[in-house]
Design an enzyme around this catalytic site. Structure first.
Site, PDB file in Angstrom:
ATOM      1  N   ASP A 159      49.504  29.702  46.707  1.00 22.81           N
ATOM      2  CA  ASP A 159      49.811  31.087  46.367  1.00 22.81           C
ATOM      3  C   ASP A 159      50.998  31.599  47.168  1.00 22.81           C
ATOM      4  O   ASP A 159      51.514  30.916  48.048  1.00 22.81           O
ATOM      5  CB  ASP A 159      48.586  31.993  46.592  1.00 22.81           C
ATOM      6  N   HIS A 198      36.533  34.597  47.121  1.00 20.32           N
ATOM      7  CA  HIS A 198      37.761  34.214  46.417  1.00 20.32           C
ATOM      8  C   HIS A 198      38.277  32.867  46.924  1.00 20.32           C
ATOM      9  O   HIS A 198      38.107  32.518  48.089  1.00 20.32           O
ATOM     10  CB  HIS A 198      38.841  35.294  46.544  1.00 20.32           C
ATOM     11  N   ASN A 225      34.668  37.419  50.253  1.00 18.51           N
ATOM     12  CA  ASN A 225      34.147  37.886  48.963  1.00 18.51           C
ATOM     13  C   ASN A 225      34.068  36.763  47.935  1.00 18.51           C
ATOM     14  O   ASN A 225      33.853  37.008  46.746  1.00 18.51           O
ATOM     15  CB  ASN A 225      34.988  39.047  48.428  1.00 18.51           C
ATOM     16  N   GLU A 253      40.431  36.736  42.894  1.00 15.89           N
ATOM     17  CA  GLU A 253      39.421  37.679  43.346  1.00 15.89           C
ATOM     18  C   GLU A 253      38.224  37.673  42.392  1.00 15.89           C
ATOM     19  O   GLU A 253      38.293  37.127  41.281  1.00 15.89           O
ATOM     20  CB  GLU A 253      40.029  39.088  43.434  1.00 15.89           C
TER      21      GLU A 253
END
Length: 261
Positions: free
Chosen positions: A67, A138, A136, A143
Site C-alpha cells: 500500500d 484490516h 480492527n 478496512e
C-alpha cells in the site's frame, strides 16, 4: 491456515523470516509482497542479518508494496516508498528497479491502480505476501466491510487506523486520510501468505481472523480462503484463541517434510 504461536515478538520475526527465506532459496527470482508498519519490522531485520552473513541473496528477487498513502510527498520519511527503500530494499540488497510501490501521487489514481494490478499480473503474481493485521482486523488498508473480491484501489482510512499510525508522524493531523492498497482479492491471489501479529492489542483481531466467521467486518478472515496461509503470532496476540493449545500441539508435531524452520 497454519497457526504458529511463539514466545515473543523477536521469535515472531525470526520464524516468519525463515518462511520467507525458504521461498527465496527455492526461487531466487521470487516476487515478494511487501508490507510496512511495525508488524513486519522484525521479519526484515532477521532477513537482513542473514543477508549480511552471506546466507541469503535477494539480488534477483522483486517486490510489490502492499500500500501507499495518497498525496504524501515521495521524499517524506513516512511515505511507504521511503519506508520500503529504507527498511527493505537497502538492508536486503534488493534491486530498487524491481520493487514497485503504488503511485499515491498520480494525477489519475484510477489509471494508476489498474497499472499496478497489471504489473503484478505481468510479474507472474506474488509468490509470498507479507502481512500484518490492524486492531480492527484490516489487512493492507482494507478496512472493515471491504469486499473479498476487491482489487488495488483508493480507500479512506478508518479513524482508528489513522490514530494507530499517528505514532509515525510529528502530529496526528499529518496522517493522510486516503491510501492506495492492494485489495483483498489481490492478496488472495498470492501463491502464499505469511501474516505476523504481536501484542495483546492484536488478540481480538487475530481471533476473529482465525476462528471467527468469514466476514467482511474482519477483513483478515479472508485468509481462511487461500490454499497456503502461515500465521505467526506471539503469546500475547494469541490470548483470545480458543484452540491455542491445539495449534501449539500441531506445530510441535508437524512432519519433518512440512517444516521450513
Amino acid at each position: 491456515m497454519e497457526i504458529i504461536i511463539v514466545r515473543d515478538a523477536d521469535e515472531v520475526g525470526r520464524v516468519a523470516a525463515l518462511k520467507i527465506a525458504s521461498v527465496v532459496q527455492r526461487d531466487p527470482e521470487a516476487v515478494l509482497g511487501l508490507a510496512t508498519g511495525s508488524s513486519p519490522t522484525g521479519i526484515y531485520a532477521s532477513l537482513a542479518a542473514r543477508v549480511a552473513a552471506g546466507e541469503l541473496d535477494f539480488g534477483r528477487a522483486s517486490g510489490f508494496a502492499l500500500d501507499e498513502y495518497v498525496g504524501i510527498p515521495l521524499e517524506h520519511p513516512e511515505s511507504y516508498a521511503s519506508v520500503i527503500e529504507r527498511d527493505v530494499v537497502v538492508p536486503l540488497g534488493m534491486d530498487a528497479s524491481k520493487v514497485r510501490v503504488p503511485d499515491g501521487r498520480a494525477s489519475d489514481i484510477e489509471a494508476a491502480v489498474v497499472d499496478y494490478e497489471r504489473a503484478i499480473a505481468d510479474a507472474g503474481g506474488i509468490d509470498i505476501q507479507i502481512l500484518g493485521i490492524g486492531a480492527n482486523g484490516h489487512i493492507g488498508f482494507n478496512e472493515p466491510t471491504s469486499s473479498f473480491a476487491s482489487r488495488t484501489r483508493i480507500k479512506t482510512l478508518a479513524p482508528q487506523t489513522r490514530a494507530d499510525n499517528a505514532r509515525f508522524f510529528d502530529d496526528p493531523s499529518q496522517v493522510p486520510t486516503h491510501c492506495l492498497t492492494q485489495g483483498l482479492g489481490t492478496i488472495l491471489d498470492a501463491h502464499e501468505v505469511v501474516l505476523v501479529a504481536q501484542g495483546s492489542a492484536k488478540a481480538s483481531a487475530v481471533a476473529g481472523m482465525v476462528e471467527g466467521p468469514l466476514s467482511a467486518m474482519c477483513p483478515g478472515s479472508a485468509l481462511q480462503l487461500p490454499r497456503r496461509a502461515t500465521i505467526v503470532v506471539d503469546e500475547a496476540a494469541a490470548a483470545d484463541l480458543q484452540l491455542a493449545d491445539y495449534y501449539r500441539y500441531t506445530y510441535a508435531n508437524k512432519p519433518v517434510w512440512q517444516r521450513f524452520e
